[in-house]
Each structure stands twice: as structure tokens, then as C-alpha cells.
Scaffold this motif. Structure first.
Motif, PDB file in Angstrom:
ATOM      1  N   SER A  34      12.193   4.395   2.765  1.00 53.13           N
ATOM      2  CA  SER A  34      13.650   5.117   2.970  1.00 53.13           C
ATOM      3  C   SER A  34      14.254   5.186   1.576  1.00 53.13           C
ATOM      4  CB  SER A  34      14.602   4.268   3.824  1.00 53.13           C
ATOM      5  OG  SER A  34      13.840   4.653   5.213  1.00 53.13           O
ATOM      6  N   GLN A  35      14.102   4.182   0.602  1.00 52.08           N
ATOM      7  CA  GLN A  35      14.752   4.319  -0.358  1.00 52.08           C
ATOM      8  C   GLN A  35      14.095   5.104  -1.676  1.00 52.08           C
ATOM      9  OE1 GLN A  35      14.357  -0.203  -1.152  1.00 52.08           O
ATOM     10  NE2 GLN A  35      16.596  -0.269  -0.966  1.00 52.08           N
ATOM     11  N   ILE A  36      12.861   5.226  -1.457  1.00 49.91           N
ATOM     12  CA  ILE A  36      12.050   6.018  -2.628  1.00 49.91           C
ATOM     13  C   ILE A  36      12.024   7.365  -2.199  1.00 49.91           C
ATOM     14  CG2 ILE A  36       9.668   5.553  -1.691  1.00 49.91           C
ATOM     15  CD1 ILE A  36      11.079   5.193  -5.460  1.00 49.91           C
ATOM     16  N   SER A  37      11.932   7.580  -1.194  1.00 50.62           N
ATOM     17  CA  SER A  37      11.588   9.066  -0.686  1.00 50.62           C
ATOM     18  C   SER A  37      12.608  10.166  -1.161  1.00 50.62           C
ATOM     19  CB  SER A  37      11.594   9.105   0.991  1.00 50.62           C
ATOM     20  OG  SER A  37      12.847   8.761   1.515  1.00 50.62           O
ATOM     21  N   PRO A  38      13.828  10.045  -1.453  1.00 52.83           N
ATOM     22  CA  PRO A  38      14.431  11.074  -1.982  1.00 52.83           C
ATOM     23  C   PRO A  38      13.944  11.657  -3.548  1.00 52.83           C
ATOM     24  CG  PRO A  38      15.852   9.513  -1.222  1.00 52.83           C
ATOM     25  CD  PRO A  38      14.635   8.643  -1.204  1.00 52.83           C
ATOM     26  N   THR A  39      12.866  10.782  -4.050  1.00 53.30           N
ATOM     27  CA  THR A  39      12.414  11.012  -5.360  1.00 53.30           C
ATOM     28  C   THR A  39      11.085  12.098  -4.831  1.00 53.30           C
ATOM     29  OG1 THR A  39      10.825   9.508  -5.531  1.00 53.30           O
ATOM     30  CG2 THR A  39      13.108   8.790  -6.353  1.00 53.30           C
ATOM     31  N   GLY A  57      -3.777   3.764   0.883  1.00 54.69           N
ATOM     32  CA  GLY A  57      -2.737   3.254  -0.174  1.00 54.69           C
ATOM     33  C   GLY A  57      -3.162   2.491  -1.328  1.00 54.69           C
ATOM     34  N   ALA A  58      -4.298   2.936  -1.924  1.00 50.91           N
ATOM     35  CA  ALA A  58      -4.851   2.432  -3.056  1.00 50.91           C
ATOM     36  C   ALA A  58      -3.932   2.586  -4.331  1.00 50.91           C
ATOM     37  CB  ALA A  58      -6.238   2.819  -3.479  1.00 50.91           C
ATOM     38  N   ARG A  78       0.664  -1.207  -0.005  1.00 54.95           N
ATOM     39  CA  ARG A  78       0.021  -0.036   0.199  1.00 54.95           C
ATOM     40  C   ARG A  78       0.900   1.091  -0.065  1.00 54.95           C
ATOM     41  NH1 ARG A  78      -2.539   0.873   4.538  1.00 54.95           N
ATOM     42  NH2 ARG A  78      -1.853  -0.878   5.688  1.00 54.95           N
ATOM     43  N   SER A  79       2.018   1.123   0.680  1.00 50.76           N
ATOM     44  CA  SER A  79       2.950   2.377   0.498  1.00 50.76           C
ATOM     45  C   SER A  79       3.284   2.817  -0.729  1.00 50.76           C
ATOM     46  CB  SER A  79       4.110   2.242   1.517  1.00 50.76           C
ATOM     47  OG  SER A  79       5.158   1.121   0.808  1.00 50.76           O
ATOM     48  N   ARG A  80       3.137   2.111  -1.907  1.00 50.26           N
ATOM     49  CA  ARG A  80       3.430   2.313  -3.289  1.00 50.26           C
ATOM     50  C   ARG A  80       2.182   3.117  -3.923  1.00 50.26           C
ATOM     51  NH1 ARG A  80       6.543  -1.693  -2.078  1.00 50.26           N
ATOM     52  NH2 ARG A  80       8.771  -2.282  -3.447  1.00 50.26           N
ATOM     53  N   VAL A 126       2.107   8.302   4.448  1.00 47.13           N
ATOM     54  CA  VAL A 126       1.192   8.231   5.381  1.00 47.13           C
ATOM     55  C   VAL A 126       0.742   6.598   5.860  1.00 47.13           C
ATOM     56  CG1 VAL A 126      -0.924   8.198   4.296  1.00 47.13           C
ATOM     57  CG2 VAL A 126      -0.881   9.316   6.458  1.00 47.13           C
ATOM     58  N   VAL A 127       0.803   5.863   5.034  1.00 47.00           N
ATOM     59  CA  VAL A 127       0.637   4.358   5.058  1.00 47.00           C
ATOM     60  C   VAL A 127       1.718   4.017   6.183  1.00 47.00           C
ATOM     61  CG1 VAL A 127       0.577   2.034   4.428  1.00 47.00           C
ATOM     62  CG2 VAL A 127      -0.401   4.054   3.025  1.00 47.00           C
ATOM     63  N   LEU A 128       2.795   4.441   6.010  1.00 46.45           N
ATOM     64  CA  LEU A 128       3.942   3.966   7.074  1.00 46.45           C
ATOM     65  C   LEU A 128       3.689   4.454   8.622  1.00 46.45           C
ATOM     66  CD1 LEU A 128       6.882   3.001   8.208  1.00 46.45           C
ATOM     67  CD2 LEU A 128       7.843   5.011   6.969  1.00 46.45           C
ATOM     68  N   LEU A 129       3.187   5.980   8.468  1.00 45.64           N
ATOM     69  CA  LEU A 129       2.939   6.635   9.679  1.00 45.64           C
ATOM     70  C   LEU A 129       1.722   5.857  10.534  1.00 45.64           C
ATOM     71  CD1 LEU A 129       3.216   9.038  11.479  1.00 45.64           C
ATOM     72  CD2 LEU A 129       1.857  10.407  10.183  1.00 45.64           C
ATOM     73  N   ASP A 130       0.906   5.496   9.719  1.00 46.59           N
ATOM     74  CA  ASP A 130      -0.256   4.836  10.389  1.00 46.59           C
ATOM     75  C   ASP A 130       0.065   3.628  10.862  1.00 46.59           C
ATOM     76  OD1 ASP A 130      -2.150   6.719   9.985  1.00 46.59           O
ATOM     77  OD2 ASP A 130      -3.124   5.743   8.129  1.00 46.59           O
TER      78      ASP A 130
END
Length: 385
Positions: A358-363, A90-91, A40-42, A262-266
Motif C-alpha cells: 500500500s505504501q510502495i504501490s503509488p510508485t 518473489g525472488a 518476497r513482495s519486494r 502478485v505475492v500479496l494476491l497469492d
């Protein structure tokens, strides 16, 4: 300066739009009961054409487009509610995302009646997916240095050049490309136009780019003597720069510039409730809540401006800049919080989710305009440069 900042005065989602939220939540509970958080984080990078078509069946793709073209004719607030709930759950919305958010509104605003009748019903039915052709190799975020060129010829336009970092180009049917139709790259914003490119045409090559996570959201697209129809041009020839800026206001103003993590935060908050939270965890959770509430109110204020038919270019840039900082901070700070207690057992789902983000957030601060470009726009809007 006052005129720019006034847009961030507190606004509220109208009751009729809030009532729509329950319908969206019920749909998502039915469609996504057991999807793990790392999938869902994608969310708005997750391509699922079937899911997009299930939304379209309910009239939720092209929500704000007129009913005459297949849309639902709803307002910007209902779209805010829909997008917020889709992202919070996370749809996988990536298939229709760009067409719904910016290509459709762009065609509606600048397209001919023939273009509207042809493309908008397909977008609203999730039968045609669009990507954006802006960035080019060796140009970074400098869109005004576009070198791809379309020249008039017998039968329409002849297109040569390339685009890069094009999201979902390998899955899409069409690209709206910013290209040079007159002059030279040194002319900067002058001589730029937008054209609709059918990606199945001879001479179009799409090369997916695999990122650090193993996903391939981006592609390089090569145009080698591609023949486009005469009506491929959107709007006025030479007005591409102004049109792109109007389009980017749609791209930068939505809640997707706040909710990418926000999926990670939840999930992290749920883990804290079950396993217990330290004082530092509680402080961090409060920091996240404060930032999220503020950014959400700013995004709603921008939505209010869109609902009035205005084009909040500078205000959207502010929300996008601050929002992507928040999105990037969530995985970085949660990762640090987990590391601060090395003896604690880490939930596998939480570990996978924080590792991916952590890997994708720089984008996050690259897509939709880099931080440096946005701050230049904001400075100009405030009269500082």
C-alpha cells in the motif's frame, strides 16, 4: 489503428519454453523455501547479488544474449517464463535486473564490438550491475529537457550534471546516462547521447533517497567534472533519444509490469481458502483473475513481437499502463476487503505484506514512465495527436 491493435491477438508460450518452467520452479523451491511474503513482495526491488550470481551460474542472466558474449542465446519466450516465475515467487532479482533487461540488449544493439566484449560477459556473469540515468531534478518525466552535459575534451568526455530516482545507483558499477552532447535544453530531443559512466570515477557522488517504507531503492547521482574515456559513448552521438525509446520498449514490455503485487494476491487467496471467503471476496478474486489473465495474454503477445525482432514501443506502453493500474489495485482492494470485516483476525504476514505494498504501490505508475507520458505515446501511436 489496426496495425497497433493486431499485436494483441492471442499468442501462446511455445511448448519448449513451457518445459523450461519446471526447471525454474525447482530452482526456486530449493533457494526460497521459507521466505515470508512481506520480504518476497519486494521482488524486483530486492537487491541480492549472491542470488543474481546463482542465476548467472545457470546461464539465466543475459538469457537472450548471444553465447559469444556469455549469454545463453535463448529466445524472448524463455525469458518471459523465467521472469514470470521469478516474480511469482518473489525472488530478489534487483541486482542484475536492469543490466539483464535493458542495458545488455542496448549495448548489444548499439555498442561497439569493444563495448560488447567488455561489458556483456560481465553482465551475464552477474559481475557488473547497471543503473539507468534518465530522470533529472526539476524535470519530472520530461526526458527531453535533459541538462546534464558531456563535452569532448582531451582524454575523452567531461561530464557535469545530475540524475535522480536512479534505482540501485548506490549498489551498481555502471550507469548508462542520457546526456546532452550538443545544443541547449531548448533543442529538446536533438543533441542527446548515451554514455556509460563508471560510478567509481572521481567526481561521481551517489546519495540514496529513503522512501516511505524505509527502503532506499532510489538515489540522486551528481557528476562534477567526471572524466570519461573516449569510448564511453554508446551508438551515434546525437542519437540518444531514439536509443532511449528502444531501451524503454524492453523496460515496459515484460511481465514485471503485471506481477509487482502478485505475492500479496497469492497470500490473500491462501488465507481465503483456509479461513473462508465471503461472496464479495469471491467476486473480487474473480475480478483479479480476469484482469491478470487478460494482461498476461497481452504481455505474451508483446513477447511474440520481441521474438520476431520487432520493437513494440507503443504496445509495450499499453501493457505497462494497464499493468500498473492492476498492480496498484491489488493492495488497495485487498486492504478494503480486510477493512470490510473489522472483527476478523488479521494474519500478521498478510498485514505486513499489504501494508508494504500500500505504501510502495503509488510508485508503480511512475517507474518506467508516468501514466500521462505513456498515454501520450499511445495516442501518437494511434494517430490521435
Amino acid at each position: 489503428m489496426d496495425n497497433v491493435l493486431n499485436v494483441f491477438r492471442l499468442a501462446a508460450v511455445p511448448p519448449e519454453a513451457e518445459a523450461f518452467r519446471d526447471e525454474v520452479k525447482a530452482f526456486l523451491r530449493e533457494r526460497m523455501p521459507d521466505t515470508p511474503a512481506d520480504v518476497r513482495s519486494r521482488t524486483w526491488m530486492g537487491f541480492d547479488a549472491a542470488f543474481s550470481r546463482s542465476l548467472a551460474e545457470r546461464g539465466w542472466v543475459g538469457l537472450t544474449l548471444p553465447a559469444a558474449y556469455g549469454g545463453a542465446g535463448m529466445d524472448a519466450f524463455r525469458r518471459f517464463v523465467l521472469v514470470e516465475e521469478l516474480l511469482a515467487a518473489g525472488a530478489p532479482v534487483s541486482a542484475h535486473w536492469i543490466a539483464d533487461r535493458q542495458s545488455g540488449p542496448l549495448i548489444l544493439k548499439f555498442g561497439t564490438e569493444v563495448q560488447k566484449q567488455r561489458y556483456l560477459p560481465q553482465i551475464c556473469a552477474a559481475e557488473a550491475f547497471f543503473c539507468i540515468g534518465m530522470s533529472e531534478p526539476n524535470s519530472g518525466s520530461d526526458l527531453a529537457s535533459v541538462r546534464s552535459r558531456a563535452t569532448r575534451c582531451e582524454g575523452g568526455w567531461r561530464l557535469n550534471g545530475s540524475k535522480i530516482w536512479t534505482t540501485n545507483a548506490d549498489h551498481c558499477d555502471y550507469m548508462i546516462a542520457l546526456v546532452r552532447t550538443s545544443g541547449a535544453p531548448e533543442d529538446r530531443q536533438k543533441g542527446l547521447s548515451q554514455l556509460i559512466v563508471d560510478l567509481t570515477l572521481p567526481g561521481v557522488s551517489v546519495r540514496p533517497i529513503v522512501d516511505l517504507t524505509g527502503d532506499a531503492h532510489f538515489s540522486e547521482v551528481i557528476f562534477d567534472d567526471v572524466l570519461l574515456a573516449p569510448d564511453a559513448l554508446i551508438g551515434e552521438e546525437g542519437s540518444g533519444w531514439a536509443q532511449v525509446n528502444a531501451e524503454l520498449a524492453f523496460e515496459r514490455s515484460g511481465p514485471e509490469r503485471i506481477y509487482s503485487s502478485v505475492v500479496l494476491l497469492d497470500l490473500w487467496l491462501r488465507q481465503l481458502r483456509s479461513a473462508g471467503a465471503s461472496a464479495a471476496d469471491v467476486t473480487l478474486a474473480g475480478r483479479f483473475a480476469t484482469h491478470l489473465a487478460t494482461l498476461r495474454n497481452m504481455s505474451i503477445a508483446v513477447t511474440a513481437k520481441l521474438a520476431r525482432g520487432e520493437s513494440p514501443v507503443v504496445e509495450a506502453a499499453v501493457v505497462k499502463d494497464l499493468g500498473t493500474e492492476f498492480e496498484q489495485a491489488i493492495p488497495a482492494l485487498i486492504e478494503a476487503a480486510i477493512a470490510s470485516n473489522p472483527g476478523a483476525e488479521i494474519d500478521a504476514e498478510l498485514y505486513r505484506t499489504v501494508a508494504y505494498l500500500s505504501q510502495i504501490s503509488p510508485t508503480f505508475s511512475l517507474r518506467g514512465g508516468t501514466r500521462e507520458i505513456l498515454r501520450g505515446m499511445i495516442a501518437r501511436g494511434l494517430g490521435l495527436r
